[in-house]
Design an enzyme around this catalytic site. Structure first.
Site, PDB file in Angstrom:
ATOM      1  CG  ASP A 137      -2.194  -1.208   1.271  1.00  7.77           C
ATOM      2  OD1 ASP A 137      -2.176  -1.464   0.015  1.00  7.77           O
ATOM      3  OD2 ASP A 137      -2.756  -1.493   2.138  1.00  7.77           O
ATOM      4  CD  GLN A 284      -4.140  -5.030  -7.129  1.00  9.10           C
ATOM      5  OE1 GLN A 284      -3.795  -3.712  -6.977  1.00  9.10           O
ATOM      6  NE2 GLN A 284      -5.225  -5.587  -6.581  1.00  9.10           N
TER       7      GLN A 284
HETATM    8  O1  F6P Z   1      -2.389  -4.195   3.527  1.00 10.78           O
HETATM    9  C1  F6P Z   1      -2.284  -4.837   2.193  1.00 10.78           C
HETATM   10  C2  F6P Z   1      -3.565  -5.055   1.645  1.00 10.78           C
HETATM   11  O2  F6P Z   1      -3.416  -5.974   0.423  1.00 10.78           O
HETATM   12  C3  F6P Z   1      -4.579  -3.767   1.262  1.00 10.78           C
HETATM   13  O3  F6P Z   1      -4.438  -3.273   0.032  1.00 10.78           O
HETATM   14  C4  F6P Z   1      -5.733  -4.712   1.401  1.00 10.78           C
HETATM   15  O4  F6P Z   1      -7.064  -3.675   1.491  1.00 10.78           O
HETATM   16  C5  F6P Z   1      -5.872  -5.613   2.396  1.00 10.78           C
HETATM   17  O5  F6P Z   1      -4.380  -5.924   2.583  1.00 10.78           O
HETATM   18  C6  F6P Z   1      -6.456  -7.135   2.176  1.00 10.78           C
HETATM   19  O6  F6P Z   1      -6.201  -7.685   3.053  1.00 10.78           O
HETATM   20  P1  F6P Z   1      -6.374  -9.466   3.443  1.00 10.78           P
HETATM   21  O7  F6P Z   1      -5.479 -10.048   2.814  1.00 10.78           O
HETATM   22  O8  F6P Z   1      -6.487  -9.517   4.858  1.00 10.78           O
HETATM   23  O9  F6P Z   1      -7.742  -9.515   2.695  1.00 10.78           O
END
Ligand code: F6P
Length: 359
Positions: A137, A284
């Site tokens: 991020d 991503q």
């Molecule tokens: O903090 C990184 C991130 O990939 C964010 O961009 C995204 O909103 C979130 O983590 C997704 O989290 P999780 O892997 O817990 O679904």
């Protein structure tokens, strides 16, 4: 004996292993003392429950290009730090006990905002901690860049690139959702790199009238298709004006899978265009780190090792104005780095004709 602990915490990214390799190789090469390495499994959980592996040089060789984390990771929310685990274990005392039992000289924490806040708490409790700025991020305050971000931009850009051909064939409008709930660094960079027509980020609340006008303008200019990049946390002006708790309720009650679908539906209602949605999601955060990410991760690792070998602790490694730097943990903890809506890049993008939905 020099005893080091390593953990990776929070959402993973592509360059965690490259960073750990940088730390360990530098320490092994430059320490006057014999080195013992303890790798904690699954983030702070490993530190809480004393789940660790004793590791050797060999464990860190050949991992420069390997995404994910060889240690595993998990989220231990800072706001729950003083709430005992389900089995009654108190997190902070347990972490301190593991650190003391292993007689660690330093603990390296590779993590984002929440993890760095916890690292600062451990520093406060008297542990020798060095944090390293991980997150796709790029929202960690105090550093120009985080590792993970360069790889994520490349993947998101590739997604936008690939959508272009099919969007063009079918004369469609594509809404592409890019990661970033609170901040819009990846959508901003990938959107510009991928030639988006509209970029909606949390820092710039949008008006749907402006979004639709941008799509219509592009059609009038002869564009067969349009690309609308939206951050996971893209927010309309009306939503931004809501009380935080009402907005949270609205998001929780969303019928569609995510914001991109809401925006796509609104565009469909207001235009006669055919709309599709693409969500690259966790791709991503996956795959190999990019070359730029490997370089930055390596620099972070080397700098953290240099600090530890000098007996200096209590900071996060950072990049400031192109140079490696250290920022005291107490300054970083709890702060997010947002995109400045008036920054040079956004001003340039607007001159180029990219709409951010605000004008
Ligand atoms: O903090 C990184 C991130 O990939 C964010 O961009 C995204 O909103 C979130 O983590 C997704 O989290 P999780 O892997 O817990 O679904």
């Amino acid at each position: 004996m020099f005893r080091i602990g390593l953990l990776t915490s929070g959402g993973d990214c592509q360059a965690l292993n490259a960073t750990m390799r940088g730390i360990v190789k530098t320490i092994l090469k430059n320490s006057k003392d014999k080195v013992e390495i303890f790798g904690f499994e699954d983030g702070y959980q490993g530190l809480i429950y004393g789940r660790y592996r004793q590791m050797k040089w060999k464990d860190f060789s050949g991992i420069l290009t390997q995404g994910g984390t060889i240690l595993g990771t998990s989220r231990t929310p800072f706001k729950l730090l003083d709430v005992p685990e389900a089995d009654g274990v108190e997190k902070v005392p347990a972490m301190i006990a593991t650190y003391r039992k292993l007689k660690l000289d330093v603990l390296f924490v590779l993590g984002g905002n929440g993890s760095t806040k916890t690292a600062n708490r451990l520093r406060d409790e008297g542990l020798n901690v060095i944090a390293l700025p991980k997150t796709i991020d790029n929202d960690t305050w105090g550093t120009d860049m985080t590792f993970g971000f360069p790889s994520a931009i490349d993947i998101a850009t590739k997604c936008i690139d690939d959508i272009h051909t099919t969007a063009n064939s079918h004369r469609r409008v594509f809404v592409i959702e890019i990661m970033g709930h609170k901040v819009g660094w990846i959508p901003l960079y990938a959107g510009i790199a991928g030639g988006a027509d509209v970029i909606l980020i949390p820092e710039i609340p949008y008006s749907m009238d402006n979004v639709v006008a941008a799509i219509e303008r592009r059609e009038k200019d002869g564009g067969r298709f349009a690309i609308v990049v939206v951050a996971e946390g893209a927010i309309s002006r009306e939503e931004a004006a809501m009380k935080k708790k009402d907005y949270k309720k609205k998001v929780a009650a969303r019928v569609q899978p995510s914001v991109a679908y809401d925006i796509a539906e609104e565009i469909a209602q207001r235009t006669d265009r055919e709309i599709r949605v693409a969500v690259p999601g966790h791709t991503q955060r996956g795959g190999e780190p990019s070359a730029q990410d490997r370089i930055f991760a390596t620099q972070c690792g080397v700098e953290a090792a240099r600090g530890a070998l000098a007996g200096e602790f209590g900071y996060m490694i950072a990049q400031r104005d192109g140079h490696m730097a250290r920022v005291p943990l107490e300054q970083v903890a709890g702060k997010l780095k947002y995109v400045d809506p008036n920054c040079e890049l956004i001003r340039e993008a607007k001159l180029l004709g990219i709409s951010f939905g605000d004008e």
